[in-house]
Design a protein around this motif. Structure first.
Motif: not given
Lengths: 423, 423
Positions: A352-353, A356-357, A360, A364, B249, B252-253, B256-258
């Motif tokens: 997931r991480a 997500t990266t 994003l 952008r 969670l 943490r999410l 991950e989404h900054e």
């Protein structure tokens, strides 16, 4: 209660817009905005609610009976607007001293009519309104027409697909006068003529008689309606009549704007709304399958009637219903508007991480990215991706993360591209 | 009646939008649409009118008293919607069997409340609604938050300008239970806590007592409100509580989404609307000068209440009023949105055709062109051009036509470029 028999629906005669309906609506509204913007019209808007008195004062005869009226908790008489023009007049009158004329304004306004629910007619529709206020010359008429034609062109309708029928209430009045019918009979005559095609010619004759015309005057009206060209109509008037000069200029302006081939003189065009005083027009599909696509004309007395200084204006209204029917029926409805760009899915929480990266970073870069909200099996992910549908998809599993790359799949061509992952 | 004292105004508490007002509104709506689109939310819309029963059934307690209700000509009880969520629930319930969940939908909806007209509050506002329906995991909350933050960024607000305060009704319920306050006291406790900052703590104490809490339970509520960190709150619960897992969670999410640096745990966030059941949040400017910019949370019972199958959802509402106040007050309002591109004028009727041909050609090239509707003296033309203002202007006189060139003038730099004319 089961989900297939839900308790609540939209109010009778009003439309819900699901995403598949919004695709066309957004396309149409964007087209209207773009055409207005390219012609330097400025946007305005106002509440959908207006005072009942304003609407009754200015609306056309037929509309008054269909106003969606109600009282608020303080007992004020309000209504959902049936058209935008009275609102426009009110707004301009309120700032008449400080606005710089001529004004070119537009709005996309939802309008409401409480009609009986026959033949699938709705109680609301959206209407694009173009108005030019404070310009006496007929270049105002040509400018609103050119802007509406620009919108048609952007919707894929060519010059052969649409004909704009036009006449002039000033011309009609001059002809009636030339035929010996006095000015005070003109409003009733206009109203009777506007019913043509909706009621029988016999009934129109009865209306004309009832309004006080004698037999020979009625016969003159019918002779007038048989005039087929602008030239024939103008020939009846003295050459120094201002109506002749105006309509000759109108023809010349249309030619300069490369629109002459789309225009058709049609003395039967009167328009129902009481406030028109000059040129009136209605645009139809060339096959005459549908009601008018847009219509409008010049009004001289609107501002004075809401307390402003007398100021001339030209308006055009273009609804969202007929154009949708036409594009659908003619097979010209743009179908790709709903397609999404890219969706990203992943197999397990561990990816997931990384997904997500990637999402994003791509957002952008200006890409539309749908990021899965939970892990999915590949089958479920790709079936969801092709359902909306998305143009392309990236599905990330544990192997992709360990090798530092994922596959971007084009869902049409099935072609795959490697995309580096940051882990 | 003079034009400075017009007869008609917009209904009390409702806004007219003149072109200078529309410049910001269009920019804001475009930003909302763009952010929603980049995150693959799909648009929907519905009538501003709904059945009164639907709105009474679902709206929050406070809202019910402010519904703008009326009867139509058939005696049906209708109302102008005070919020969009009941409409969304109705639309989804009606197609629950055919829609593919999770859904990510958005709308920009005008909403109406009949409030007393104090402190400049209006009776209508526009609200951007983001909803995710059918996704149980907390990635739905993070997705709507990330989309709203994207809109803020596009409006020029950085991560340091805004703080998102969040709590969880599920957490609050678990804590109340841990402090010995039974479930049937929770709704009244939530309502009392939501009044914090609006009424005195003493009055809140009275409300809590009135709802049946004894002294030691009230003391427990105040102790709970003094919890300053999520860690301190979670430490009170058993480590295997599902609330602990969910909020870990969530944290943490967000990382991950900054977005972790923008978030602030705030146990006082409850939200007035009765239907929230999980995470709740409100975003404030970092200086705490204004009311909330946006707010929302998770609701689990909304669909069932309108006849649908129970389905979880997450919603976010972002209004048009507070963000405008903030951008204005902070000097961040984009000022260039109204500027026009190019205006073309001419001295005499003899140059009109030439000016028209040039305007048509430039519009075909995709430029916004304002074409003068009548001849103007140079002084009048350039004063009009600088009034809107336009970026550049072309003024055509007889000499320009005879030499076959005109001058395009940049109205900011005063630089001139030669443009060939077709004659």
């Amino acid at each position: 209660m089961s989900s297939e028999a839900p308790t609540f629906a939209a109010p009778r005669g009003m439309r819900d817009f699901y995403p598949e309906d919004m695709a066309f609506r957004n396309l149409l509204f964007d087209t209207w905005r773009r055409a207005a913007d390219m012609h330097a019209f400025e946007p305005y808007d106002a509440p959908v609610v207006e005072s009942l008195e304003l609407l009754q004062r200015k609306a056309g005869e037929e509309i008054v009976h269909q106003i969606y009226a109600f009282q608020d908790k303080s007992g004020r008489d309000l209504a959902l607007r049936p058209e935008m023009t009275p609102t426009l007049a009110r707004m301009i009158a309120a700032r008449q001293g400080s606005l710089a004329f001529p004004l070119k304004w537009y709005a996309i306004a939802q309008c409401f009519r409480y009609e009986r629910m026959t033949r699938g007619r709705k109680r609301e529709h959206f209407q694009w309104n173009l108005d030019i206020i404070g310009e006496p010359s007929l270049s105002a008429e040509v400018e609103v027409l050119a802007t509406a034609v620009d919108a048609l062109t952007r919707l894929g309708l060519g010059r052969a697909d649409v004909r704009i029928h036009y006449s002039s209430r000033a011309l009609l009045a001059a002809l009636l006068t030339a035929f010996g019918i006095a000015t005070d009979h003109h409003p009733a005559t206009f109203l009777a003529l506007d019913k043509r095609g909706k009621i029988s010619d016999e009934d129109i004759g009865a209306l004309l008689h009832a309004s006080g015309l004698n037999d020979s005057q009625c016969e003159a009206v019918w002779r007038l309606l048989r005039l087929e060209t602008l030239e024939a109509a103008l020939a009846i008037l003295p050459p120094d009549s201002p109506v002749v000069a105006d309509l000759s200029l109108f023809t010349r302006l249309l030619a300069e704007h490369e629109m002459a081939d789309m225009m058709q003189f049609d003395i039967s065009i009167v328009r129902g709304l009481a406030y028109y005083t000059g040129i009136v027009f209605e645009a139809f599909d060339a096959r005459r399958q549908f009601r008018a696509l847009f219509g409008g004309g010049r009004y001289d007395n609107l501002l004075a009637s809401v307390g402003g200084r007398p100021t001339t204006g030209v308006g055009l209204g273009f609804g969202d219903v007929v154009i949708a029917e036409l594009l659908m029926e003619w097979g010209r409805m743009p179908v790709d508007a709903m397609r999404g760009d890219l969706t990203i899915g992943y197999m397990q929480p561990e990816q997931r991480a990384c997904a997500t990266t990637l999402a994003l970073a791509l957002r952008r870069d200006g890409r539309q990215v749908d990021l899965a909200l939970a892990c999915e099996k590949p089958k479920h992910f790709f079936s969801r991706a092709s359902r909306r549908p998305f143009r392309s998809a990236i599905y990330i599993g544990p192997d992709d993360v360990s090798r530092g790359h994922a596959r971007l799949k084009d869902l049409e061509t099935r072609a795959e591209t490697e995309i580096p992952l940051k882990t």
